[in-house]
Design a protein around this motif. Sequence first.
Motif, PDB file in Angstrom:
ATOM      1  N   GLY A  51      36.404  42.689  26.127  1.00 15.14           N
ATOM      2  CA  GLY A  51      35.014  43.134  26.067  1.00 15.14           C
ATOM      3  C   GLY A  51      34.152  42.640  27.202  1.00 15.14           C
ATOM      4  N   LEU A  52      34.764  42.256  28.331  1.00 19.45           N
ATOM      5  CA  LEU A  52      34.004  41.773  29.479  1.00 19.45           C
ATOM      6  C   LEU A  52      33.719  42.946  30.412  1.00 19.45           C
ATOM      7  CD1 LEU A  52      32.893  39.180  30.860  1.00 19.45           C
ATOM      8  CD2 LEU A  52      35.069  39.055  32.105  1.00 19.45           C
ATOM      9  N   GLU A  53      32.434  43.231  30.620  1.00 23.49           N
ATOM     10  CA  GLU A  53      32.033  44.370  31.443  1.00 23.49           C
ATOM     11  C   GLU A  53      31.918  43.964  32.915  1.00 23.49           C
ATOM     12  OE1 GLU A  53      31.808  47.323  30.237  1.00 23.49           O
ATOM     13  OE2 GLU A  53      31.894  46.830  28.100  1.00 23.49           O
ATOM     14  N   GLU A  54      32.024  44.950  33.796  1.00 23.14           N
ATOM     15  CA  GLU A  54      31.975  44.688  35.234  1.00 23.14           C
ATOM     16  C   GLU A  54      30.672  44.009  35.642  1.00 23.14           C
ATOM     17  OE1 GLU A  54      32.338  47.066  39.522  1.00 23.14           O
ATOM     18  OE2 GLU A  54      32.265  48.183  37.638  1.00 23.14           O
ATOM     19  N   ASP A  55      29.556  44.414  35.059  1.00 30.14           N
ATOM     20  CA  ASP A  55      28.269  43.829  35.466  1.00 30.14           C
ATOM     21  C   ASP A  55      28.082  42.397  34.963  1.00 30.14           C
ATOM     22  OD1 ASP A  55      27.862  44.292  32.775  1.00 30.14           O
ATOM     23  OD2 ASP A  55      26.230  45.727  33.046  1.00 30.14           O
ATOM     24  N   GLN A  56      29.001  41.925  34.116  1.00 29.56           N
ATOM     25  CA  GLN A  56      28.955  40.541  33.652  1.00 29.56           C
ATOM     26  C   GLN A  56      29.753  39.605  34.558  1.00 29.56           C
ATOM     27  OE1 GLN A  56      30.416  41.806  29.595  1.00 29.56           O
ATOM     28  NE2 GLN A  56      28.823  40.402  28.899  1.00 29.56           N
ATOM     29  N   MET A  57      30.520  40.173  35.480  1.00 31.01           N
ATOM     30  CA  MET A  57      31.417  39.379  36.312  1.00 31.01           C
ATOM     31  C   MET A  57      30.772  39.097  37.669  1.00 31.01           C
ATOM     32  SD  MET A  57      35.215  40.923  35.413  1.00 31.01           S
ATOM     33  CE  MET A  57      34.892  42.629  35.850  1.00 31.01           C
ATOM     34  N   ARG A  58      30.111  37.959  37.780  1.00 30.48           N
ATOM     35  CA  ARG A  58      29.506  37.592  39.060  1.00 30.48           C
ATOM     36  C   ARG A  58      30.594  37.287  40.085  1.00 30.48           C
ATOM     37  NH1 ARG A  58      25.708  32.289  40.433  1.00 30.48           N
ATOM     38  NH2 ARG A  58      25.317  32.844  42.621  1.00 30.48           N
ATOM     39  N   TYR A  59      31.595  36.515  39.649  1.00 26.62           N
ATOM     40  CA  TYR A  59      32.726  36.197  40.509  1.00 26.62           C
ATOM     41  C   TYR A  59      34.025  36.571  39.803  1.00 26.62           C
ATOM     42  CZ  TYR A  59      29.532  33.264  43.266  1.00 26.62           C
ATOM     43  OH  TYR A  59      28.493  32.808  44.044  1.00 26.62           O
ATOM     44  N   THR A  60      35.075  36.789  40.592  1.00 23.35           N
ATOM     45  CA  THR A  60      36.395  37.107  40.064  1.00 23.35           C
ATOM     46  C   THR A  60      37.444  36.278  40.805  1.00 23.35           C
ATOM     47  OG1 THR A  60      36.777  38.888  41.656  1.00 23.35           O
ATOM     48  CG2 THR A  60      35.690  39.487  39.559  1.00 23.35           C
ATOM     49  N   LEU A  61      38.690  36.458  40.415  1.00 26.34           N
ATOM     50  CA  LEU A  61      39.784  35.780  41.111  1.00 26.34           C
ATOM     51  C   LEU A  61      39.761  36.100  42.602  1.00 26.34           C
ATOM     52  CD1 LEU A  61      42.422  34.135  41.119  1.00 26.34           C
ATOM     53  CD2 LEU A  61      43.641  36.238  40.497  1.00 26.34           C
ATOM     54  N   ASN A  62      39.431  37.325  42.951  1.00 28.24           N
ATOM     55  CA  ASN A  62      39.357  37.724  44.360  1.00 28.24           C
ATOM     56  C   ASN A  62      38.395  36.832  45.134  1.00 28.24           C
ATOM     57  OD1 ASN A  62      39.771  40.005  42.429  1.00 28.24           O
ATOM     58  ND2 ASN A  62      40.377  41.096  44.296  1.00 28.24           N
ATOM     59  N   ASP A  63      37.231  36.546  44.546  1.00 33.24           N
ATOM     60  CA  ASP A  63      36.230  35.714  45.218  1.00 33.24           C
ATOM     61  C   ASP A  63      36.763  34.313  45.472  1.00 33.24           C
ATOM     62  OD1 ASP A  63      33.876  37.556  45.314  1.00 33.24           O
ATOM     63  OD2 ASP A  63      34.147  37.522  43.140  1.00 33.24           O
ATOM     64  N   TYR A  64      37.471  33.765  44.486  1.00 35.58           N
ATOM     65  CA  TYR A  64      38.072  32.434  44.694  1.00 35.58           C
ATOM     66  C   TYR A  64      39.086  32.471  45.837  1.00 35.58           C
ATOM     67  CZ  TYR A  64      41.490  28.760  44.297  1.00 35.58           C
ATOM     68  OH  TYR A  64      42.372  27.745  44.612  1.00 35.58           O
ATOM     69  N   LEU A  65      39.950  33.484  45.835  1.00 35.41           N
ATOM     70  CA  LEU A  65      41.005  33.563  46.852  1.00 35.41           C
ATOM     71  C   LEU A  65      40.437  33.759  48.249  1.00 35.41           C
ATOM     72  CD1 LEU A  65      43.603  35.749  44.922  1.00 35.41           C
ATOM     73  CD2 LEU A  65      43.752  33.293  45.402  1.00 35.41           C
TER      74      LEU A  65
END
Length: 263
Positions: A51-65
Motif C-alpha cells: 500500500g505504499l504509493e509513489e508520492d509517498q516515496m521521497r527516496y528509494t533504493l536507487n537514491d541510496y545507490l
Amino acid sequence: MSEIISVHSFRGGTGKSNVTSNLATLIARSGRRVGVVDTDIQSPGIHVLFGLEEDQMRYTLNDYLWGRCAIEEAVYDVSPILKQKQSFFGRQGSIHLLPSSIRMSDISRVLREGYDARLLNDGLHNLVRRLKLDYLLIDTHPGINEETLLSIILSDTLVLILRPDKQDYQGTAVAIDVARKLEVPKMLLVINKALPTLNFKELRQRVQNTYETPVAGILPVCEEMFDLGSSGIFCLRYPDHPWTQEVTAIAKQIMGSGAKLLA
C-alpha cells in the motif's frame, strides 16, 4: 542473530513478490522486526502490495545507490497494514520496506549505467544493524545477474520460486547449480501457481528428487488471488484460505520448526 532470506526465481511471472510480501507479513506477526528490500530494480512493484504509493516515496533504493541519501532514509515503516494483535512473543512485530523507484528515468539510468554492487552489500548489512532487524527478505530480480548473485551470496536461506512448467524447471536447475557453487547455507523450493487438479504429493516428490532440494510448499492457483489483484496482502485478507495455510507452513520452515505464527 539476524537472518537474510533471498526470494528468487529464474523467470518472471512466478508470483515471487506476492510470496515475499506474505512471508514477511506472517513473520512480522510473530513479533519479529522484518525488513523487505526490492532489488528488482528493473521492474519493481512489491511496494504496491504494502500500500505504499509513489508520492509517498521521497527516496528509494536507487537514491541510496547513487549517493543521494543514507540507506535508512529510503526505508518506510509499513507496519500499520498488520493490524496487529499481541504476538506469541509478547511484542509487536514490524515491517520496514526499502522500495526501488518506479520512475522511468531511474529505471533507464540503471539499465544504462548500472551501479556499484558493493554499495548494495554494505547498505543491506547497515540496514540490518541500524533497524535491529530479525529478518531481512530480499525480493530479487529474476534470472542470474550481478545483483542476484550478490543477494544469493549474502543469504542465510535462498527460497526459489518455480511454477510447474518445463521452462521453469530448466531455469531452476541453473539457479540451484549457481547457489550450490556459492555455498548457500540453506535452500528451499516453493512451487507456485499449481493447478488444484495436480497430484501435489506426487509433484512434491518428483521435484525434490529432481533437484535434491526440499520443497517447502506448493501454492495453488486460486481465484481469490486474481480478485485481489495485488491490492493487498493475501494472508491478511484471507487468513483461513488454504493458500495462506500453505505459505504459513513455508514461513515456519524458514524460521524453524518451533515457530508460532499468527495468520
